[in-house]
Write an enzyme that holds these catalytic residues in place. Structure first.
Site: not given
Ligand code: NAD
Length: 472
Positions: A170, A221-223, A225-226, A243, A277, A375
């Site tokens: 996705k 994605g973001s912490t 959401t993680g 990540e 990130c 961040e």
């Molecule tokens: P995000 O957390 O908003 O979204 C990431 C993904 O998660 C998207 O595909 C989104 O649709 C999905 N998502 C959103 N809510 C969800 C849920 N409740 N359950 C499951 N999936 C869900 O992050 P973003 O804004 O797309 O990316 C930016 C963030 O990602 C920054 O914090 C950045 O540091 C981090 N990032 C980390 C790494 C790493 O390797 N550590 C790499 C790239 C980006």
């Protein structure tokens, strides 16, 4: 020219989807294409297809799956410019940067294909032989962010497939187009159901993380959401790789080569408009070289061409979406309101037509200011002074994040010692952000759980199966 809208890939076929999601070009702030907004029923079909394809894919030899990764590389190579053009339109980065993203995907395909997954012999005695095998987990749900849609997808699907899993991928709702197109191009390359690509809005991620027939989630994605992903995955005890965010510091020591540090950190902070990130998000400079570094750094960043991707010579594009535009603008505004010094960008405003933000450099804001603590994930970075190593070490570690750090010094022994005292998954010395399919990348503390890349990243798509053979 408007691209043709790519379809989802489910069970080896294109699926139009019964609902639609529009995708915005960050250069204009306007929608340029509609893609499928996956329904729950369509997701169920994708997961079921991945489940059906799993036994045969798992039973293939490792070398056959290695060949499949090389076939993915060939597709990326043949269709690189077409995919890069889609990245430009949905992500906002200039074409040359999008081509760089494709080259990285290619490097990952070939580099991951070269990894080995040996059986470990734990005991080989007169009584018994004990073998530790690595077997795939099952169906992997891969969830990617919007900053590097193709690279982030590659970091997940390549090791997952090589290890013998099948995948439902996705992309972010902000950047689904290039990933959907890659899925279409791979329909003839991989057996049906082995790689499914679904696009959708905010409801789709949670459907995946709670899905009873997905065995592992690999999420970037973001912490914030993680944490939601981890909570949701607990219901079915899914395996997880997370990540997450970072607030990477750079430390410029008094003996650093300032010219090299300026060049490395200008790109470390501003590449991809800071939306990485592991972008450099705080720069601590020794007091004795602070003024020299600050002047040279501001000059270098001022020389980087920030513009819409379609403007000739643009090196860095807009930020990717409106929420991010507003967030980064608010952080810059907070520094203005708090009266922080600006070395660059004080008078600059973002453009309203798209999400372009001109770079800003903040001069010695307090340690508890938003620009230091949060961040920013955008083209703004604070410079901070230090004199004592103990003090800078405390300040660098005073964060919930622990992704990366870079240390700039002529004294490699000292830099190495300092780097080992920092809570982070990767420490770079005299460079930043060098990553590779050959070694792990991941975060300490709230920057993540597990790693991607290298043999350690590959192992994360497996579980052990121990065979104990009694002799005689
Ligand atoms: P995000 O957390 O908003 O979204 C990431 C993904 O998660 C998207 O595909 C989104 O649709 C999905 N998502 C959103 N809510 C969800 C849920 N409740 N359950 C499951 N999936 C869900 O992050 P973003 O804004 O797309 O990316 C930016 C963030 O990602 C920054 O914090 C950045 O540091 C981090 N990032 C980390 C790494 C790493 O390797 N550590 C790499 C790239 C980006």
């Amino acid at each position: 020219m408007l691209p043709k809208a790519p379809l989802m890939t489910i069970d080896g076929k294109g699926v139009e989807g019964s609902e639609k999601l529009s995708v915005i070009n960050p250069a204009t702030g306007k929608s340029f294409i509609e893609v499928p907004d996956c329904t729950r029923e369509e997701l169920d079909r994708a997961v079921a297809a991945a489940r059906r394809a799993f036994p045969e894919w798992k039973a293939l030899s490792y070398d056959a799956r290695r060949e499949a990764l090389l076939a993915i590389a060939a597709v990326l190579e043949e269709h690189g410019d077409e995919i890069a053009e889609l990245i430009v339109q949905e992500q906002g980065k200039p074409f040359s940067a999008a081509q760089g993203e494709i080259r990285s995907g290619l490097r990952w395909s070939r580099g991951t294909a070269a990894l080995e997954l040996p059986v470990r012999i734990a005991e080989d005695s007169a009584e018994r032989r004990v073998e530790v095998h690595r077997v795939p987990i099952g169906v992997v749900g891969a969830i990617a962010p919007w900053n590097f849609p193709i690279v982030q997808a590659c970091w997940k699907i390549l090791p997952a497939l090589l290890a013998g899993n099948t995948v439902v991928l996705k992309p972010s709702p902000f950047t689904p187009v290039a990933t959907l197109r890659l899925g279409e191009l791979l329909q003839g390359v991989l057996p049906a159901g082995v790689l499914n690509v679904v696009s959708g809005g905010d409801r789709l991620g949670p459907w995946m993380t709670e899905h009873p027939d997905i065995d592992k989630i690999s999420f970037t994605g973001s912490t914030a959401t993680g944490k939601l992903v981890m909570r949701s995955a607990a219901g079915t005890l899914k395996r997880l790789t997370l990540e997450l965010g970072g607030n990477d510091a750079a430390i410029v020591m008094e003996d650093a080569d300032i010219t090299k540090a300026v060049e490395g950190l200008a790109w470390g902070a501003m590449r991809n408009a800071g939306q990485i990130c592991s972008a450099t998000k705080r720069i601590y400079v020794h007091d004795s070289v602070y003024d020299h570094f600050a002047r040279a750094f501001a000059d270098r960043v001022a020389g980087v061409r920030f513009d819409r991707a379609d403007v000739a010579g643009a090196e860095v594009g807009p930020v990717q979406n409106r929420t991010q535009f507003e967030r980064v603008s608010a952080i810059i505004e907070d520094s203005r309101a708090e009266g922080h010094g600006f070395l660059l960008g004080e008078a600059e405003a973002g453009s309203d037509a798209g999400y372009l933000i001109k770079p800003a450099i903040i001069d010695c804001p307090p340690d508890d200011s938003r620009i230091v603590v949060e961040e920013q994930f955008g083209p703004v970075v604070p410079l901070l002074r230090f004199t004592e190593l103990d003090d800078v070490l405390k300040r660098v570690n005073a964060t919930q994040y622990g992704l990366g750090v870079s240390i700039w010094s002529a004294d490699l022994a000292k830099a190495r010692e300092l780097s080992l005292a920092i809570d982070c998954g990767t420490a770079w010395i005299n460079e930043t952000q060098y990553v590779s399919p050959d070694f792990p990348f991941g975060g300490h503390k709230q920057s993540g759980l597990g790693v991607e890349n290298g043999i350690e990243g590959l192992l994360a798509y497996t579980q052990t199966q121990t065979l104990v053979l009694r002799r005689g």
